[in-house]
Design a protein around this motif. Structure first.
Motif, PDB file in Angstrom:
ATOM      1  N   ASP A   1       0.740  -1.078   0.107  1.00 25.14           N
ATOM      2  CA  ASP A   1      -0.029   0.010  -0.038  1.00 25.14           C
ATOM      3  C   ASP A   1       0.954   1.251  -0.119  1.00 25.14           C
ATOM      4  N   ARG A   2       1.737   1.086   0.879  1.00 22.25           N
ATOM      5  CA  ARG A   2       2.780   2.490   0.893  1.00 22.25           C
ATOM      6  C   ARG A   2       3.522   2.680  -0.408  1.00 22.25           C
ATOM      7  N   LEU A   3       4.177   1.473  -1.056  1.00 17.98           N
ATOM      8  CA  LEU A   3       4.518   1.586  -2.357  1.00 17.98           C
ATOM      9  C   LEU A   3       3.642   2.196  -3.569  1.00 17.98           C
ATOM     10  N   LYS A   4       2.293   1.665  -3.612  1.00 19.15           N
ATOM     11  CA  LYS A   4       1.427   2.023  -4.560  1.00 19.15           C
ATOM     12  C   LYS A   4       1.002   3.765  -4.454  1.00 19.15           C
ATOM     13  N   ASN A   5       1.170   4.170  -3.221  1.00 21.45           N
ATOM     14  CA  ASN A   5       0.802   5.541  -2.904  1.00 21.45           C
ATOM     15  C   ASN A   5       1.981   6.589  -3.153  1.00 21.45           C
ATOM     16  N   LEU A   6       3.379   5.888  -3.382  1.00 22.51           N
ATOM     17  CA  LEU A   6       4.556   6.721  -3.671  1.00 22.51           C
ATOM     18  C   LEU A   6       4.612   7.324  -5.213  1.00 22.51           C
ATOM     19  N   THR A   7       4.390   8.512  -5.122  1.00 27.82           N
ATOM     20  CA  THR A   7       4.832   9.182  -6.426  1.00 27.82           C
ATOM     21  C   THR A   7       6.172   8.974  -7.064  1.00 27.82           C
ATOM     22  N   GLY A   8       6.153   8.616  -8.074  1.00 29.97           N
ATOM     23  CA  GLY A   8       7.454   8.078  -8.867  1.00 29.97           C
ATOM     24  C   GLY A   8       7.438   6.563  -8.879  1.00 29.97           C
ATOM     25  N   LEU A   9       6.501   5.778  -8.556  1.00 35.07           N
ATOM     26  CA  LEU A   9       6.644   4.090  -8.619  1.00 35.07           C
ATOM     27  C   LEU A   9       5.584   3.826  -9.588  1.00 35.07           C
ATOM     28  N   GLU A  10       4.822   4.853 -10.402  1.00 32.67           N
ATOM     29  CA  GLU A  10       3.778   4.389 -10.985  1.00 32.67           C
ATOM     30  C   GLU A  10       3.930   3.134 -12.147  1.00 32.67           C
ATOM     31  N   GLN A  11       5.280   3.317 -12.611  1.00 34.35           N
ATOM     32  CA  GLN A  11       5.588   2.325 -13.780  1.00 34.35           C
ATOM     33  C   GLN A  11       6.241   1.075 -13.219  1.00 34.35           C
ATOM     34  N   LEU A  12       6.548   1.004 -11.875  1.00 31.33           N
ATOM     35  CA  LEU A  12       7.002   0.001 -11.061  1.00 31.33           C
ATOM     36  C   LEU A  12       6.069  -1.401 -11.478  1.00 31.33           C
ATOM     37  N   PRO A  13       6.655  -2.596 -12.046  1.00 32.15           N
ATOM     38  CA  PRO A  13       5.843  -3.352 -12.229  1.00 32.15           C
ATOM     39  C   PRO A  13       4.901  -4.008 -11.077  1.00 32.15           C
ATOM     40  N   LEU A  14       5.569  -3.827  -9.890  1.00 32.26           N
ATOM     41  CA  LEU A  14       5.095  -4.403  -8.558  1.00 32.26           C
ATOM     42  C   LEU A  14       3.778  -3.857  -8.239  1.00 32.26           C
ATOM     43  N   VAL A  15       3.593  -2.371  -8.781  1.00 35.95           N
ATOM     44  CA  VAL A  15       2.331  -1.541  -8.297  1.00 35.95           C
ATOM     45  C   VAL A  15       1.385  -1.366  -9.471  1.00 35.95           C
ATOM     46  N   ARG A  16       1.616  -1.967 -10.482  1.00 32.02           N
ATOM     47  CA  ARG A  16       1.035  -2.036 -11.716  1.00 32.02           C
ATOM     48  C   ARG A  16      -0.205  -3.395 -11.802  1.00 32.02           C
ATOM     49  N   LYS A  17      -1.673  -2.905 -11.831  1.00 28.10           N
ATOM     50  CA  LYS A  17      -2.479  -3.853 -11.854  1.00 28.10           C
ATOM     51  C   LYS A  17      -2.181  -5.070 -12.818  1.00 28.10           C
ATOM     52  N   GLY A  18      -2.406  -6.126 -12.026  1.00 26.28           N
ATOM     53  CA  GLY A  18      -2.409  -7.549 -12.832  1.00 26.28           C
ATOM     54  C   GLY A  18      -0.869  -8.000 -13.322  1.00 26.28           C
ATOM     55  N   ASN A  19      -0.022  -7.449 -12.494  1.00 27.14           N
ATOM     56  CA  ASN A  19       1.524  -8.075 -12.642  1.00 27.14           C
ATOM     57  C   ASN A  19       1.816  -8.920 -11.431  1.00 27.14           C
ATOM     58  N   ARG A  20       1.911 -10.115 -11.728  1.00 27.11           N
ATOM     59  CA  ARG A  20       2.332 -11.212 -11.113  1.00 27.11           C
ATOM     60  C   ARG A  20       3.883 -11.680 -11.218  1.00 27.11           C
ATOM     61  N   LEU A  21       4.620 -11.166 -11.700  1.00 30.95           N
ATOM     62  CA  LEU A  21       6.006 -11.646 -11.622  1.00 30.95           C
ATOM     63  C   LEU A  21       6.608 -11.784 -10.629  1.00 30.95           C
ATOM     64  N   SER A  22       7.430 -12.703 -10.698  1.00 31.01           N
ATOM     65  CA  SER A  22       8.251 -12.924  -9.550  1.00 31.01           C
ATOM     66  C   SER A  22       9.728 -12.335  -9.283  1.00 31.01           C
ATOM     67  N   VAL A  23      10.116 -11.893 -10.696  1.00 26.29           N
ATOM     68  CA  VAL A  23      11.474 -11.230 -10.732  1.00 26.29           C
ATOM     69  C   VAL A  23      11.113  -9.856 -11.706  1.00 26.29           C
ATOM     70  N   MET A  24      11.486  -8.842 -11.099  1.00 20.57           N
ATOM     71  CA  MET A  24      11.205  -7.655 -12.095  1.00 20.57           C
ATOM     72  C   MET A  24      12.250  -6.735 -11.818  1.00 20.57           C
ATOM     73  N   PRO A  25      12.609  -5.841 -12.816  1.00 16.75           N
ATOM     74  CA  PRO A  25      13.583  -4.797 -13.040  1.00 16.75           C
ATOM     75  C   PRO A  25      12.936  -3.633 -12.083  1.00 16.75           C
ATOM     76  N   VAL A  26      14.004  -2.678 -11.567  1.00 21.43           N
ATOM     77  CA  VAL A  26      13.596  -1.515 -10.867  1.00 21.43           C
ATOM     78  C   VAL A  26      14.492  -0.621 -11.328  1.00 21.43           C
ATOM     79  N   SER A  27      14.209   0.697 -11.623  1.00 27.04           N
ATOM     80  CA  SER A  27      14.933   1.599 -12.211  1.00 27.04           C
ATOM     81  C   SER A  27      15.779   2.048 -11.007  1.00 27.04           C
ATOM     82  N   GLU A  28      16.745   2.788 -11.409  1.00 30.36           N
ATOM     83  CA  GLU A  28      17.663   3.509 -10.325  1.00 30.36           C
ATOM     84  C   GLU A  28      16.857   4.432  -9.491  1.00 30.36           C
TER      85      GLU A  28
END
Length: 152
Positions: free
Chosen positions: A114-141
């Motif tokens: 919930d905290r991650l979903k509400n953090l401005t700047g993480l909108e493109q992080l696959p973890l917080v995007r609806k429907g993404n269930r990947l167990s491994v994902m990149p994180v930008s710098e």
């Protein structure tokens, strides 16, 4: 160095498992999703990784580990007694990859989804995007720095 996030069920492998074995490389294996496998193939020694606890009472980022061995064929795919066995995979043409990772640090407090979903700047992080269930994902710098700032 690249940055990543891997999801795990704490009953399978948690940040505490890494913490109990400081200085020990622990295999990250058993991934059986092609897109997640492709991300594993991109991981290289020195990359930093968030450990994200999922499918449990308290979900979120629990700690940080570092890749100590780049992608190599997951040995469990060849083990007929393993739940991760893949009879179509051969040593000459392995389908699945593993990496080794080592403990860096446990976060003082879990960073909840919930905290991650509400953090401005993480909108493109696959973890917080609806429907993404990947167990491994990149994180930008930039995403990595935003998340790390929550605990530093």
């Amino acid at each position: 160095m690249a940055k990543w996030l891997v999801k795990t069920e704490p009953s399978e492998c948690s940040i505490d498992d890494f913490a109990r074995a400081p200085g020990t490389a622990i295999p990250w294996d058993g991934v059986r999703n092609y897109q997640a496998r492709n991300f594993l193939r991109e991981m290289t020694e020195g990359d930093e990784v968030f450990i994200y606890h999922s499918s449990c009472k308290h979900i979120g980022i629990a700690g940080i580990v570092r890749v100590t061995r780049s992608a190599y064929p997951d040995p469990k795919q060849f083990d007929a007694s393993s739940p991760y066995h893949d009879p179509k995979s051969t040593p000459d043409n392995p389908r699945w990859q593993a990496v080794d990772m080592q403990f860096v640090r446990k976060l003082p407090k879990l960073i909840s989804l919930d905290r991650l979903k509400n953090l401005t700047g993480l909108e493109q992080l696959p973890l917080v995007r609806k429907g993404n269930r990947l167990s491994v994902m990149p994180v930008s710098e930039d995403e990595w720095q935003l998340i790390v700032q929550l605990v530093d």
